[in-house]
Design a protein around this motif. Structure first.
Motif, PDB file in Angstrom:
ATOM      1  N   ALA A 185     -16.469  32.752  19.688  1.00  9.62           N
ATOM      2  CA  ALA A 185     -17.563  33.575  20.203  1.00  9.62           C
ATOM      3  C   ALA A 185     -17.128  35.022  20.399  1.00  9.62           C
ATOM      4  CB  ALA A 185     -18.070  32.996  21.527  1.00  9.62           C
ATOM      5  N   LEU A 186     -15.925  35.223  20.927  1.00  5.21           N
ATOM      6  CA  LEU A 186     -15.428  36.574  21.177  1.00  5.21           C
ATOM      7  C   LEU A 186     -15.256  37.353  19.876  1.00  5.21           C
ATOM      8  CD1 LEU A 186     -12.795  35.928  23.997  1.00  5.21           C
ATOM      9  CD2 LEU A 186     -15.122  36.815  24.234  1.00  5.21           C
ATOM     10  N   TYR A 187     -14.759  36.693  18.847  1.00  8.65           N
ATOM     11  CA  TYR A 187     -14.615  37.372  17.566  1.00  8.65           C
ATOM     12  C   TYR A 187     -15.979  37.755  16.998  1.00  8.65           C
ATOM     13  CZ  TYR A 187     -13.259  38.516  12.824  1.00  8.65           C
ATOM     14  OH  TYR A 187     -13.090  39.184  11.633  1.00  8.65           O
ATOM     15  N   LYS A 188     -16.942  36.883  17.183  1.00  8.25           N
ATOM     16  CA  LYS A 188     -18.295  37.178  16.708  1.00  8.25           C
ATOM     17  C   LYS A 188     -18.867  38.392  17.444  1.00  8.25           C
ATOM     18  CE  LYS A 188     -21.059  34.000  14.859  1.00  8.25           C
ATOM     19  NZ  LYS A 188     -21.607  34.673  13.681  1.00  8.25           N
ATOM     20  N   VAL A 189     -18.593  38.503  18.730  1.00 11.68           N
ATOM     21  CA  VAL A 189     -19.087  39.634  19.512  1.00 11.68           C
ATOM     22  C   VAL A 189     -18.451  40.938  19.054  1.00 11.68           C
ATOM     23  CG1 VAL A 189     -19.101  40.701  21.801  1.00 11.68           C
ATOM     24  CG2 VAL A 189     -19.730  38.298  21.545  1.00 11.68           C
ATOM     25  N   VAL A 190     -17.118  40.952  18.888  1.00 13.83           N
ATOM     26  CA  VAL A 190     -16.434  42.204  18.540  1.00 13.83           C
ATOM     27  C   VAL A 190     -16.803  42.665  17.127  1.00 13.83           C
ATOM     28  CG1 VAL A 190     -14.247  41.371  17.533  1.00 13.83           C
ATOM     29  CG2 VAL A 190     -14.285  43.458  18.930  1.00 13.83           C
ATOM     30  N   THR A 191     -17.180  41.737  16.260  1.00 16.30           N
ATOM     31  CA  THR A 191     -17.511  42.097  14.882  1.00 16.30           C
ATOM     32  C   THR A 191     -19.008  42.271  14.636  1.00 16.30           C
ATOM     33  OG1 THR A 191     -17.465  39.746  14.264  1.00 16.30           O
ATOM     34  CG2 THR A 191     -15.453  41.035  13.890  1.00 16.30           C
ATOM     35  N   TYR A 211     -23.027  39.976  26.791  1.00 16.73           N
ATOM     36  CA  TYR A 211     -23.300  38.633  26.279  1.00 16.73           C
ATOM     37  C   TYR A 211     -22.628  37.610  27.188  1.00 16.73           C
ATOM     38  CZ  TYR A 211     -24.485  41.183  21.987  1.00 16.73           C
ATOM     39  OH  TYR A 211     -25.036  42.058  21.073  1.00 16.73           O
ATOM     40  N   ASN A 212     -23.397  36.655  27.691  1.00 15.59           N
ATOM     41  CA  ASN A 212     -22.857  35.551  28.474  1.00 15.59           C
ATOM     42  C   ASN A 212     -22.460  34.417  27.541  1.00 15.59           C
ATOM     43  OD1 ASN A 212     -23.118  36.784  30.937  1.00 15.59           O
ATOM     44  ND2 ASN A 212     -24.933  35.654  31.577  1.00 15.59           N
ATOM     45  N   ILE A 213     -21.268  33.875  27.752  1.00 13.05           N
ATOM     46  CA  ILE A 213     -20.747  32.813  26.892  1.00 13.05           C
ATOM     47  C   ILE A 213     -20.434  31.596  27.745  1.00 13.05           C
ATOM     48  CG2 ILE A 213     -18.974  32.190  25.208  1.00 13.05           C
ATOM     49  CD1 ILE A 213     -18.522  35.192  24.753  1.00 13.05           C
ATOM     50  N   GLY A 214     -21.176  30.523  27.529  1.00 12.31           N
ATOM     51  CA  GLY A 214     -20.998  29.305  28.318  1.00 12.31           C
ATOM     52  C   GLY A 214     -20.851  28.080  27.441  1.00 12.31           C
ATOM     53  N   GLY A 215     -20.363  26.994  28.035  1.00 10.47           N
ATOM     54  CA  GLY A 215     -20.130  25.771  27.284  1.00 10.47           C
ATOM     55  C   GLY A 215     -21.253  24.763  27.341  1.00 10.47           C
ATOM     56  N   HIS A 216     -22.284  25.038  28.171  1.00  8.06           N
ATOM     57  CA  HIS A 216     -23.403  24.105  28.353  1.00  8.06           C
ATOM     58  C   HIS A 216     -22.914  22.774  28.913  1.00  8.06           C
ATOM     59  CE1 HIS A 216     -25.238  26.388  24.655  1.00  8.06           C
ATOM     60  NE2 HIS A 216     -25.179  27.143  25.733  1.00  8.06           N
ATOM     61  N   ASN A 217     -21.906  22.834  29.771  1.00  6.75           N
ATOM     62  CA  ASN A 217     -21.320  21.615  30.342  1.00  6.75           C
ATOM     63  C   ASN A 217     -21.114  21.781  31.836  1.00  6.75           C
ATOM     64  OD1 ASN A 217     -20.736  20.007  27.868  1.00  6.75           O
ATOM     65  ND2 ASN A 217     -19.413  21.744  27.376  1.00  6.75           N
ATOM     66  N   GLU A 218     -22.143  21.554  32.635  1.00 10.01           N
ATOM     67  CA  GLU A 218     -22.002  21.626  34.093  1.00 10.01           C
ATOM     68  C   GLU A 218     -21.436  20.317  34.623  1.00 10.01           C
ATOM     69  OE1 GLU A 218     -24.948  23.463  36.723  1.00 10.01           O
ATOM     70  OE2 GLU A 218     -26.132  23.905  34.941  1.00 10.01           O
ATOM     71  N   LYS A 219     -20.297  20.420  35.300  1.00  9.55           N
ATOM     72  CA  LYS A 219     -19.644  19.241  35.849  1.00  9.55           C
ATOM     73  C   LYS A 219     -19.110  19.530  37.239  1.00  9.55           C
ATOM     74  CE  LYS A 219     -19.906  16.961  31.898  1.00  9.55           C
ATOM     75  NZ  LYS A 219     -20.738  15.731  31.742  1.00  9.55           N
ATOM     76  N   LYS A 220     -19.216  18.549  38.130  1.00 10.91           N
ATOM     77  CA  LYS A 220     -18.545  18.662  39.419  1.00 10.91           C
ATOM     78  C   LYS A 220     -17.048  18.525  39.208  1.00 10.91           C
ATOM     79  CE  LYS A 220     -22.331  16.791  42.245  1.00 10.91           C
ATOM     80  NZ  LYS A 220     -22.738  15.704  43.190  1.00 10.91           N
ATOM     81  N   SER A 276     -28.111  31.676  25.921  1.00  9.15           N
ATOM     82  CA  SER A 276     -29.127  31.669  24.857  1.00  9.15           C
ATOM     83  C   SER A 276     -29.144  32.979  24.075  1.00  9.15           C
ATOM     84  CB  SER A 276     -30.508  31.372  25.436  1.00  9.15           C
ATOM     85  OG  SER A 276     -30.860  32.305  26.439  1.00  9.15           O
ATOM     86  N   LYS A 277     -28.754  34.087  24.714  1.00  7.42           N
ATOM     87  CA  LYS A 277     -28.701  35.372  24.006  1.00  7.42           C
ATOM     88  C   LYS A 277     -27.668  35.316  22.884  1.00  7.42           C
ATOM     89  CE  LYS A 277     -27.962  40.338  24.818  1.00  7.42           C
ATOM     90  NZ  LYS A 277     -27.755  41.387  25.851  1.00  7.42           N
ATOM     91  N   LEU A 306     -26.604  36.263  17.947  1.00  5.87           N
ATOM     92  CA  LEU A 306     -25.377  36.205  17.162  1.00  5.87           C
ATOM     93  C   LEU A 306     -25.136  34.853  16.505  1.00  5.87           C
ATOM     94  CD1 LEU A 306     -22.949  38.243  19.485  1.00  5.87           C
ATOM     95  CD2 LEU A 306     -24.311  39.057  17.558  1.00  5.87           C
ATOM     96  N   GLY A 307     -26.026  33.904  16.743  1.00  8.32           N
ATOM     97  CA  GLY A 307     -25.939  32.617  16.061  1.00  8.32           C
ATOM     98  C   GLY A 307     -24.764  31.755  16.482  1.00  8.32           C
ATOM     99  N   TRP A 308     -24.306  31.927  17.735  1.00 10.65           N
ATOM    100  CA  TRP A 308     -23.162  31.146  18.202  1.00 10.65           C
ATOM    101  C   TRP A 308     -23.596  30.046  19.154  1.00 10.65           C
ATOM    102  CZ3 TRP A 308     -21.537  30.091  23.154  1.00 10.65           C
ATOM    103  CH2 TRP A 308     -20.300  29.418  23.272  1.00 10.65           C
ATOM    104  N   THR A 309     -23.059  28.860  18.952  1.00 10.45           N
ATOM    105  CA  THR A 309     -23.145  27.770  19.927  1.00 10.45           C
ATOM    106  C   THR A 309     -21.804  27.058  19.948  1.00 10.45           C
ATOM    107  OG1 THR A 309     -24.015  26.270  18.232  1.00 10.45           O
ATOM    108  CG2 THR A 309     -25.635  27.326  19.687  1.00 10.45           C
ATOM    109  N   PRO A 310     -21.412  26.485  21.088  1.00 13.06           N
ATOM    110  CA  PRO A 310     -20.120  25.782  21.131  1.00 13.06           C
ATOM    111  C   PRO A 310     -20.123  24.557  20.233  1.00 13.06           C
ATOM    112  CG  PRO A 310     -21.364  25.431  23.168  1.00 13.06           C
ATOM    113  CD  PRO A 310     -22.112  26.469  22.388  1.00 13.06           C
ATOM    114  N   VAL A 311     -18.979  24.281  19.633  1.00 16.84           N
ATOM    115  CA  VAL A 311     -18.832  23.117  18.755  1.00 16.84           C
ATOM    116  C   VAL A 311     -18.512  21.868  19.572  1.00 16.84           C
ATOM    117  CG1 VAL A 311     -17.429  22.098  16.911  1.00 16.84           C
ATOM    118  CG2 VAL A 311     -18.119  24.512  16.784  1.00 16.84           C
TER     119      VAL A 311
END
Length: 362
Positions: A242-248, A256-265, A309-310, A315-320
């Protein structure tokens, strides 16, 4: 492109360096002071690349920074160098002020001085990418505090800053400096704020590697308070991508907020690690029996959650990785790399609790 990466021997920084060298044709100049959490062993697989160079430099040393810019003439800066452990910041905030605020100021000024020497084409193409944390936003309402069925809020790029710890306050300060250098001087900056990272090469003061290594040695697995604090977990290699996508591809002036979509206690995280170890390295009793509860840290944020979501839309990024696949890869990596783990702990830190409880703190 030649990218100057500060803190490139650290956890996230080394993942960024490996990603660039292994997956692109760009070059990297790694600028790192090599504090306790910076380790060149995290880069042994790419250090022989002719596209990689290392400079042992403190970002608080302006003279050395000027030399690095003059000698290497980068096309972009990715600024990851930072003191980053909340508990350490509670007992020793001075280092966080020095590195995260003064260091960022020095880097901005060294970058600006270099940037003004570029021709118009190079100036317009140049990027200063500042990597920050979701902790600058403070914390969010916990499900226990919400009316049943109501929607839980998440951090947006427009969320107001409300840092809780000396660490997050120092990072918030550095974010403001970066944006001010764009507004005042025109330096082309971009800011990203990420959620909790985990993965290979993580220094064992942080929750996940601490639990893995303690469990393997039969030591207690300490959890602050009730373990009900919620974090959004992001696999470090997804973050590097994600960071490489942002810098390029990112737009100057944007956040840009970058999250894993994984909320865990936190307790869920520890129990999941124990379950994975029960399968991979079984022993007579369950690893979860090692869980202990210790007094909470002062001012402990209860919940973080990133709306990325931004990043997806623009930038078309989602975590794998899902949390389950990423965590299993992480546990397996620590099982396979015991020598790295041993070497990084040969210094002053031996997985003791950090952050002394402060009398009278909330």
């Amino acid at each position: 492109m030649k990218i100057l990466v500060t803190g490139g021997a650290g956890f996230i920084g080394s993942a960024v360096v490996r990603h660039i060298i292994n997956n692109t044709s760009d070059s990297v100049v790694n600028v790192d002071k090599l504090t306790y959490a910076g380790n060149l062993e995290s880069l042994v697989n790419i250090e022989s690349s002719e596209r990689y160079s290392f400079e042992k430099v403190d970002i608080c040393d302006r003279t050395e920074l000027n030399r690095v810019f003059t000698e290497h003439r980068p096309d972009a800066v990715m600024h990851l160098a930072a003191e980053s452990h909340v508990d350490r910041s509670i007992t020793g905030p001075a280092a966080f002020i020095e590195t995260n605020i003064v260091g960022t100021y020095n880097l901005l000024e060294a970058t600006r001085e270099y940037w003004t020497t570029l021709n118009d084409v190079a100036k317009n193409a140049f990027r200063f990418h500042h990597i920050s944390t979701d902790e600058v936003y403070g914390d969010l309402p916990h499900p226990d505090e919400m009316t049943k069925g109501s929607e839980l809020p998440m951090f947006l790029e427009t969320t107001s800053y409300a840092p809780s710890s000396p660490y997050s306050a120092s990072k918030a300060s550095s974010d403001h400096l970066v944006r001010a250098w764009l507004r005042t001087y025109g330096l082309p900056t971009i800011v990203t704020n990420c959620s909790n990272n985990y993965g290979p090469y993580h220094f064992p003061e942080k929750l996940i590697p601490l639990v893995i290594l303690n469990a393997l040695e039969g030591k207690s697995l300490p959890i602050y308070g009730k373990g009900d604090q919620i974090r959004d977990w992001l696999f470090v290699e997804d973050h590097a991508c994600a960071l490489y996508k942002v810098v390029t591809e990112g737009k100057v002036g944007e956040t840009y907020n970058i999250g894993g979509h994984n909320e865990k206690k936190n307790l869920e995280v520890v129990e999941t690690i124990c379950s994975i170890l029960d399968t991979l390295v079984p022993k007579e009793s369950a690893y979860s029996e090692l869980i202990t509860y210790v007094q909470d840290r002062p001012g402990h944020d209860r919940r973080y959650a990133i709306d990325s979501s931004k990043m997806q839309k623009e930038l078309g990024w989602t975590p794998v990785e899902t949390f389950e696949t990423g965590l299993r890869k992480t546990v397996q990596w620590y099982l396979d790399n015991s020598m790295w783990c041993k070497n990084v702990q040969d210094g002053s830190y031996q997985r003791e609790r950090l952050g002394v409880v402060i009398e009278g703190a909330k």
